[in-house]
Design a protein around this motif. Structure first.
Motif, PDB file in Angstrom:
ATOM      1  N   GLU A   1     -86.928 -55.371  69.849  1.00 19.82           N
ATOM      2  CA  GLU A   1     -87.943 -56.424  69.780  1.00 19.82           C
ATOM      3  C   GLU A   1     -87.418 -57.733  70.377  1.00 19.82           C
ATOM      4  O   GLU A   1     -88.143 -58.433  71.082  1.00 19.82           O
ATOM      5  N   ILE A   2     -86.186 -58.056  70.089  1.00 17.48           N
ATOM      6  CA  ILE A   2     -85.587 -59.280  70.641  1.00 17.48           C
ATOM      7  C   ILE A   2     -85.502 -59.173  72.160  1.00 17.48           C
ATOM      8  O   ILE A   2     -85.894 -60.097  72.882  1.00 17.48           O
TER       9      ILE A   2
ATOM     10  N   THR B   1     -89.111 -56.061  81.956  1.00 12.06           N
ATOM     11  CA  THR B   1     -88.846 -54.783  82.634  1.00 12.06           C
ATOM     12  C   THR B   1     -87.605 -54.057  82.109  1.00 12.06           C
ATOM     13  O   THR B   1     -86.941 -53.334  82.842  1.00 12.06           O
ATOM     14  N   PHE B   2     -87.308 -54.227  80.820  1.00 11.88           N
ATOM     15  CA  PHE B   2     -86.209 -53.485  80.214  1.00 11.88           C
ATOM     16  C   PHE B   2     -86.600 -52.022  80.076  1.00 11.88           C
ATOM     17  O   PHE B   2     -87.679 -51.688  79.572  1.00 11.88           O
TER      18      PHE B   2
ATOM     19  N   ARG C   1     -84.672 -39.169  75.412  1.00 12.40           N
ATOM     20  CA  ARG C   1     -85.594 -40.243  75.046  1.00 12.40           C
ATOM     21  C   ARG C   1     -85.462 -41.375  76.055  1.00 12.40           C
ATOM     22  O   ARG C   1     -84.350 -41.769  76.415  1.00 12.40           O
ATOM     23  N   TYR C   2     -86.589 -41.932  76.489  1.00  4.13           N
ATOM     24  CA  TYR C   2     -86.572 -43.020  77.458  1.00  4.13           C
ATOM     25  C   TYR C   2     -87.905 -43.740  77.460  1.00  4.13           C
ATOM     26  O   TYR C   2     -88.918 -43.192  77.021  1.00  4.13           O
ATOM     27  N   GLY C   3     -87.890 -44.977  77.935  1.00  4.86           N
ATOM     28  CA  GLY C   3     -89.136 -45.724  78.050  1.00  4.86           C
ATOM     29  C   GLY C   3     -88.902 -47.206  78.205  1.00  4.86           C
ATOM     30  O   GLY C   3     -87.778 -47.699  78.114  1.00  4.86           O
ATOM     31  N   TRP C   4     -89.995 -47.920  78.471  1.00  3.18           N
ATOM     32  CA  TRP C   4     -89.968 -49.371  78.618  1.00  3.18           C
ATOM     33  C   TRP C   4     -89.975 -50.008  77.235  1.00  3.18           C
ATOM     34  O   TRP C   4     -90.663 -49.529  76.344  1.00  3.18           O
ATOM     35  N   LEU C   5     -89.247 -51.087  77.063  1.00  5.56           N
ATOM     36  CA  LEU C   5     -89.281 -51.791  75.784  1.00  5.56           C
ATOM     37  C   LEU C   5     -90.588 -52.534  75.605  1.00  5.56           C
ATOM     38  O   LEU C   5     -91.042 -52.741  74.492  1.00  5.56           O
ATOM     39  N   LYS C   6     -91.178 -52.931  76.710  1.00  6.45           N
ATOM     40  CA  LYS C   6     -92.444 -53.659  76.657  1.00  6.45           C
ATOM     41  C   LYS C   6     -93.454 -52.879  77.482  1.00  6.45           C
ATOM     42  O   LYS C   6     -93.150 -52.476  78.597  1.00  6.45           O
TER      43      LYS C   6
ATOM     44  N   LEU D   1     -98.242 -55.997  83.381  1.00  6.69           N
ATOM     45  CA  LEU D   1     -97.463 -56.322  84.569  1.00  6.69           C
ATOM     46  C   LEU D   1     -98.073 -55.647  85.794  1.00  6.69           C
ATOM     47  O   LEU D   1     -98.263 -56.269  86.830  1.00  6.69           O
ATOM     48  N   VAL D   2     -98.425 -54.387  85.651  1.00  6.72           N
ATOM     49  CA  VAL D   2     -99.013 -53.639  86.764  1.00  6.72           C
ATOM     50  C   VAL D   2    -100.390 -54.206  87.115  1.00  6.72           C
ATOM     51  O   VAL D   2    -100.687 -54.456  88.265  1.00  6.72           O
ATOM     52  N   GLN D   3    -101.226 -54.446  86.112  1.00  7.82           N
ATOM     53  CA  GLN D   3    -102.567 -54.939  86.363  1.00  7.82           C
ATOM     54  C   GLN D   3    -102.550 -56.325  86.998  1.00  7.82           C
ATOM     55  O   GLN D   3    -103.319 -56.609  87.897  1.00  7.82           O
TER      56      GLN D   3
END
Length: 148
Positions: free
Chosen positions: A114-115, A122-123, A132-137, A142-144
């Motif tokens: 969260e921090i 883009t973390f 396991r993987y993915g964007w933190l946000k 951002l894309v739109q």
């Protein structure tokens, strides 16, 4: 025990690989399994699509967010947090990546995530354990915003 590596990606890479995060994960997976000549080539690819870590900013933000916890301590670029229920995590802030190790409930790693997600949009985090993987946000805004 859970281990994560986190990188900050260039925004154009995020837009291009939106919905194809598994390709990014397997780039790091292939790097881990590669022999030396292959590792050098893959390392160059990773360096090209990722950004350097803003270490000073992250050091300040993590310390500011966690300093009120009695179980928090910092030694140079390593931040430790232990909760009363025995759950603990260690975040190491490097120049090109962050390394998070957590033990116990997922609450403590979520606190770190969260921090970090508030610091950089883009973390990308991954763990080889369980793939396991993915964007933190979420990156949809951002894309739109870049398509307007």
């Amino acid at each position: 025990m859970r281990h994560y590596e986190l990188y900050i990606f260039e925004e154009d890479v995020v837009r291009h690989y939106y919905g194809q995060e598994s390709k990014l994960f397997y780039l790091f997976y292939d790097f881990e399994k590669a022999n030396e000549p292959q590792k050098e080539l893959i390392r160059k690819q990773i360096d090209f699509i990722t950004k350097p870590i803003p270490t000073l900013l992250l050091q300040q933000k993590v310390k500011q967010a966690l300093s009120s916890y009695s179980g928090y301590s910092q030694k140079k670029n390593t931040h430790l947090l232990q909760l009363q229920n025995g759950t603990k995590a260690e975040l190491v802030i490097g120049a090109n990546a962050l390394y998070l190790t957590a033990d116990g409930s997922q609450e403590v790693e979520t606190m770190f995530f969260e921090i970090l997600r508030k610091c950089e949009p883009t973390f990308f985090a991954y763990s080889f354990d369980g793939h396991r993987y993915g964007w933190l946000k979420p990156i949809t805004p951002l894309v739109q915003s870049n398509h307007l």
